[in-house]
Design a protein around this motif. Structure first.
Motif, PDB file in Angstrom:
ATOM      1  N   LEU A  81       0.796  -1.237   0.000  1.00  0.00           N
ATOM      2  CA  LEU A  81       0.000   0.000   0.000  1.00  0.00           C
ATOM      3  C   LEU A  81       0.826   1.282   0.000  1.00  0.00           C
ATOM      4  CD1 LEU A  81      -2.859  -0.961   2.489  1.00  0.00           C
ATOM      5  CD2 LEU A  81      -2.919  -0.936  -0.018  1.00  0.00           C
ATOM      6  N   ASP A  82       2.063   1.235   0.492  1.00  0.00           N
ATOM      7  CA  ASP A  82       2.919   2.423   0.559  1.00  0.00           C
ATOM      8  C   ASP A  82       2.160   3.592   1.190  1.00  0.00           C
ATOM      9  OD1 ASP A  82       5.047   4.143   0.297  1.00  0.00           O
ATOM     10  OD2 ASP A  82       4.842   4.391  -1.876  1.00  0.00           O
ATOM     11  N   VAL A  83       1.752   3.399   2.445  1.00  0.00           N
ATOM     12  CA  VAL A  83       0.874   4.363   3.105  1.00  0.00           C
ATOM     13  C   VAL A  83       1.500   5.745   3.274  1.00  0.00           C
ATOM     14  CG1 VAL A  83      -0.425   2.556   4.290  1.00  0.00           C
ATOM     15  CG2 VAL A  83       1.471   3.663   5.478  1.00  0.00           C
ATOM     16  N   GLU A  84       2.837   5.838   3.306  1.00  0.00           N
ATOM     17  CA  GLU A  84       3.467   7.164   3.426  1.00  0.00           C
ATOM     18  C   GLU A  84       3.205   8.014   2.183  1.00  0.00           C
ATOM     19  OE1 GLU A  84       7.445   7.553   4.866  1.00  0.00           O
ATOM     20  OE2 GLU A  84       7.196   5.879   6.258  1.00  0.00           O
ATOM     21  N   SER A  85       3.275   7.414   1.013  1.00  0.00           N
ATOM     22  CA  SER A  85       3.043   8.147  -0.239  1.00  0.00           C
ATOM     23  C   SER A  85       1.583   8.127  -0.670  1.00  0.00           C
ATOM     24  CB  SER A  85       3.882   7.546  -1.364  1.00  0.00           C
ATOM     25  OG  SER A  85       5.253   7.643  -1.060  1.00  0.00           O
ATOM     26  N   ASN A  86       0.809   7.160  -0.169  1.00  0.00           N
ATOM     27  CA  ASN A  86      -0.594   6.985  -0.576  1.00  0.00           C
ATOM     28  C   ASN A  86      -1.449   6.793   0.669  1.00  0.00           C
ATOM     29  OD1 ASN A  86      -0.228   6.615  -3.658  1.00  0.00           O
ATOM     30  ND2 ASN A  86       1.284   5.262  -2.739  1.00  0.00           N
ATOM     31  N   PRO A  87      -1.745   7.884   1.377  1.00  0.00           N
ATOM     32  CA  PRO A  87      -2.414   7.762   2.679  1.00  0.00           C
ATOM     33  C   PRO A  87      -3.877   7.327   2.636  1.00  0.00           C
ATOM     34  CG  PRO A  87      -2.125  10.067   2.090  1.00  0.00           C
ATOM     35  CD  PRO A  87      -1.386   9.265   1.062  1.00  0.00           C
ATOM     36  N   THR A  88      -4.508   7.373   1.447  1.00  0.00           N
ATOM     37  CA  THR A  88      -5.918   6.995   1.381  1.00  0.00           C
ATOM     38  C   THR A  88      -6.192   6.053   0.222  1.00  0.00           C
ATOM     39  OG1 THR A  88      -6.518   8.908   0.018  1.00  0.00           O
ATOM     40  CG2 THR A  88      -6.708   9.179   2.426  1.00  0.00           C
ATOM     41  N   LEU A  89      -7.281   5.309   0.362  1.00  0.00           N
ATOM     42  CA  LEU A  89      -7.888   4.542  -0.719  1.00  0.00           C
ATOM     43  C   LEU A  89      -9.254   5.177  -0.918  1.00  0.00           C
ATOM     44  CD1 LEU A  89      -6.200   2.465   1.223  1.00  0.00           C
ATOM     45  CD2 LEU A  89      -7.117   0.792  -0.346  1.00  0.00           C
ATOM     46  N   THR A  90      -9.693   5.337  -2.153  1.00  0.00           N
ATOM     47  CA  THR A  90     -10.968   6.017  -2.383  1.00  0.00           C
ATOM     48  C   THR A  90     -11.824   5.269  -3.395  1.00  0.00           C
ATOM     49  OG1 THR A  90     -10.050   7.415  -4.142  1.00  0.00           O
ATOM     50  CG2 THR A  90      -9.995   8.306  -1.891  1.00  0.00           C
ATOM     51  N   PHE A  91     -13.119   5.490  -3.265  1.00  0.00           N
ATOM     52  CA  PHE A  91     -14.085   5.048  -4.267  1.00  0.00           C
ATOM     53  C   PHE A  91     -15.015   6.222  -4.531  1.00  0.00           C
ATOM     54  CE2 PHE A  91     -18.284   3.578  -5.509  1.00  0.00           C
ATOM     55  CZ  PHE A  91     -17.974   2.803  -6.619  1.00  0.00           C
ATOM     56  N   THR A  92     -15.154   6.593  -5.793  1.00  0.00           N
ATOM     57  CA  THR A  92     -16.055   7.664  -6.207  1.00  0.00           C
ATOM     58  C   THR A  92     -16.945   7.119  -7.312  1.00  0.00           C
ATOM     59  OG1 THR A  92     -14.369   9.322  -5.701  1.00  0.00           O
ATOM     60  CG2 THR A  92     -16.190  10.016  -7.122  1.00  0.00           C
ATOM     61  N   SER A  93     -18.246   7.086  -7.051  1.00  0.00           N
ATOM     62  CA  SER A  93     -19.152   6.517  -8.050  1.00  0.00           C
ATOM     63  C   SER A  93     -19.230   7.393  -9.288  1.00  0.00           C
ATOM     64  CB  SER A  93     -20.545   6.329  -7.455  1.00  0.00           C
ATOM     65  OG  SER A  93     -21.153   7.571  -7.187  1.00  0.00           O
ATOM     66  N   THR A  94     -19.449   6.739 -10.430  1.00  0.00           N
ATOM     67  CA  THR A  94     -19.637   7.451 -11.696  1.00  0.00           C
ATOM     68  C   THR A  94     -21.011   7.169 -12.290  1.00  0.00           C
ATOM     69  OG1 THR A  94     -18.527   5.634 -12.854  1.00  0.00           O
ATOM     70  CG2 THR A  94     -17.168   7.535 -12.219  1.00  0.00           C
ATOM     71  N   SER A  95     -21.632   6.052 -11.862  1.00  0.00           N
ATOM     72  CA  SER A  95     -22.995   5.740 -12.305  1.00  0.00           C
ATOM     73  C   SER A  95     -23.595   4.701 -11.367  1.00  0.00           C
ATOM     74  CB  SER A  95     -23.015   5.225 -13.750  1.00  0.00           C
ATOM     75  OG  SER A  95     -22.366   3.977 -13.843  1.00  0.00           O
ATOM     76  N   ALA A  96     -24.913   4.595 -11.428  1.00  0.00           N
ATOM     77  CA  ALA A  96     -25.632   3.632 -10.596  1.00  0.00           C
ATOM     78  C   ALA A  96     -26.775   3.035 -11.391  1.00  0.00           C
ATOM     79  CB  ALA A  96     -26.152   4.303  -9.332  1.00  0.00           C
ATOM     80  N   GLU A  97     -27.080   1.787 -11.067  1.00  0.00           N
ATOM     81  CA  GLU A  97     -28.201   1.106 -11.700  1.00  0.00           C
ATOM     82  C   GLU A  97     -28.899   0.271 -10.627  1.00  0.00           C
ATOM     83  OE1 GLU A  97     -28.968  -1.915 -15.470  1.00  0.00           O
ATOM     84  OE2 GLU A  97     -26.994  -1.028 -15.177  1.00  0.00           O
ATOM     85  N   ILE A  98     -30.219   0.233 -10.693  1.00  0.00           N
ATOM     86  CA  ILE A  98     -30.977  -0.569  -9.740  1.00  0.00           C
ATOM     87  C   ILE A  98     -31.599  -1.744 -10.481  1.00  0.00           C
ATOM     88  CG2 ILE A  98     -32.967  -0.619  -8.194  1.00  0.00           C
ATOM     89  CD1 ILE A  98     -32.250   2.252  -7.419  1.00  0.00           C
ATOM     90  N   LYS A  99     -31.330  -2.940  -9.957  1.00  0.00           N
ATOM     91  CA  LYS A  99     -31.878  -4.176 -10.523  1.00  0.00           C
ATOM     92  C   LYS A  99     -32.570  -4.905  -9.388  1.00  0.00           C
ATOM     93  CE  LYS A  99     -28.335  -4.638 -14.070  1.00  0.00           C
ATOM     94  NZ  LYS A  99     -27.238  -5.462 -14.593  1.00  0.00           N
ATOM     95  N   GLY A 100     -33.886  -4.738  -9.298  1.00  0.00           N
ATOM     96  CA  GLY A 100     -34.633  -5.366  -8.208  1.00  0.00           C
ATOM     97  C   GLY A 100     -34.215  -4.793  -6.874  1.00  0.00           C
ATOM     98  N   ASN A 101     -33.651  -5.634  -6.014  1.00  0.00           N
ATOM     99  CA  ASN A 101     -33.220  -5.232  -4.679  1.00  0.00           C
ATOM    100  C   ASN A 101     -31.712  -4.992  -4.611  1.00  0.00           C
ATOM    101  OD1 ASN A 101     -34.389  -4.628  -2.182  1.00  0.00           O
ATOM    102  ND2 ASN A 101     -33.598  -6.505  -1.287  1.00  0.00           N
ATOM    103  N   THR A 102     -31.086  -4.816  -5.782  1.00  0.00           N
ATOM    104  CA  THR A 102     -29.637  -4.636  -5.856  1.00  0.00           C
ATOM    105  C   THR A 102     -29.298  -3.276  -6.470  1.00  0.00           C
ATOM    106  OG1 THR A 102     -29.296  -7.005  -6.086  1.00  0.00           O
ATOM    107  CG2 THR A 102     -27.495  -5.595  -6.792  1.00  0.00           C
ATOM    108  N   LEU A 103     -28.398  -2.569  -5.810  1.00  0.00           N
ATOM    109  CA  LEU A 103     -27.846  -1.316  -6.317  1.00  0.00           C
ATOM    110  C   LEU A 103     -26.472  -1.640  -6.886  1.00  0.00           C
ATOM    111  CD1 LEU A 103     -27.648   1.805  -6.579  1.00  0.00           C
ATOM    112  CD2 LEU A 103     -26.774   1.810  -4.223  1.00  0.00           C
ATOM    113  N   GLU A 104     -26.299  -1.439  -8.189  1.00  0.00           N
ATOM    114  CA  GLU A 104     -24.997  -1.661  -8.813  1.00  0.00           C
ATOM    115  C   GLU A 104     -24.313  -0.310  -8.980  1.00  0.00           C
ATOM    116  OE1 GLU A 104     -25.108  -3.941 -12.408  1.00  0.00           O
ATOM    117  OE2 GLU A 104     -25.636  -5.772 -11.330  1.00  0.00           O
ATOM    118  N   LEU A 105     -23.224  -0.130  -8.242  1.00  0.00           N
ATOM    119  CA  LEU A 105     -22.460   1.113  -8.316  1.00  0.00           C
ATOM    120  C   LEU A 105     -21.222   0.902  -9.172  1.00  0.00           C
ATOM    121  CD1 LEU A 105     -22.379   2.498  -4.661  1.00  0.00           C
ATOM    122  CD2 LEU A 105     -23.584   3.454  -6.631  1.00  0.00           C
ATOM    123  N   THR A 106     -21.055   1.735 -10.174  1.00  0.00           N
ATOM    124  CA  THR A 106     -19.831   1.759 -10.963  1.00  0.00           C
ATOM    125  C   THR A 106     -19.083   3.011 -10.551  1.00  0.00           C
ATOM    126  OG1 THR A 106     -20.835   0.571 -12.802  1.00  0.00           O
ATOM    127  CG2 THR A 106     -18.876   1.882 -13.301  1.00  0.00           C
TER     128      THR A 106
END
Length: 180
Positions: A81-106
């Motif tokens: 992970l090299d936490v000194e140079s990369n202190p965070t991990l991130t996820f930022t959604s770009t789109s979403a789709e709902i299929k029944g009871n499931t949320l698909e996040l891209t």
């Protein structure tokens, strides 16, 4: 339980009731599980219009833990992970789709400074009012990623053949979020 399509508003992830975890095969014979203990996230939008859904999550790389101090130090080092140079991990959604009871996040998943687009299916667990008057929603999701796709390529060969750490990493995501 409520219907996923009726969920709307802005929610903060309740880290004390959520888990950002992973599983990786070790020595080709067993699995190691771990998680990030320090993370924040926000989701907003209206499920009746999936294009309005936005999710942002940030995990502190230094909060990585497997319960083994030596292993955790190695994973936090430049080999992984090299936490000194990369202190965070991130996820930022770009789109979403709902299929029944499931949320698909891209969205864009960034680990060790490398960003890859991933799609994560989340099963909706329901909505409830907790004893403190908070409206909560729950989701469980996961995917398997290639750690090499994120520059995490360190490994060691085994005498019996194979490698010490699998390339495949299963992400396990259990989310409880509170409506603002």
């Amino acid at each position: 339980m409520s219907d996923l399509s009726t969920i709307n508003g802005t929610y903060d992830i309740d880290a004390s009731h959520s888990r950002l975890g992973f599983v990786v095969r070790h020595a080709m014979v067993t699995k190691v599980r771990g998680s990030f203990s320090d993370f924040t996230g926000e989701a907003s939008g209206d499920a009746s219009d999936p294009s309005s859904i936005k999710v942002n999550v940030t995990a502190q790389a230094d909060s990585f833990t497997t319960g083994n101090e030596d292993r955790d130090k190695h994973v936090k080092s430049g080999d992984f992970l090299d936490v000194e140079s990369n202190p965070t991990l991130t996820f930022t959604s770009t789109s979403a789709e709902i299929k029944g009871n499931t949320l698909e996040l891209t969205g864009d998943l960034t680990i060790k400074g490398t960003t890859q687009s991933v799609t994560i299916p989340f099963e909706f667990g329901g909505e409830a009012k907790d004893p403190f008057g908070n409206v909560r929603v729950g989701f469980e999701g996961g995917i398997t990623i290639s750690r090499k796709d994120f520059g995490l390529s360190w490994n060691a060969a085994l005498e019996t053949g194979g490698v010490l750490i699998s390339d495949a990493v299963a992400l396990e995501l259990e989310i409880s979020a509170i409506k603002k």
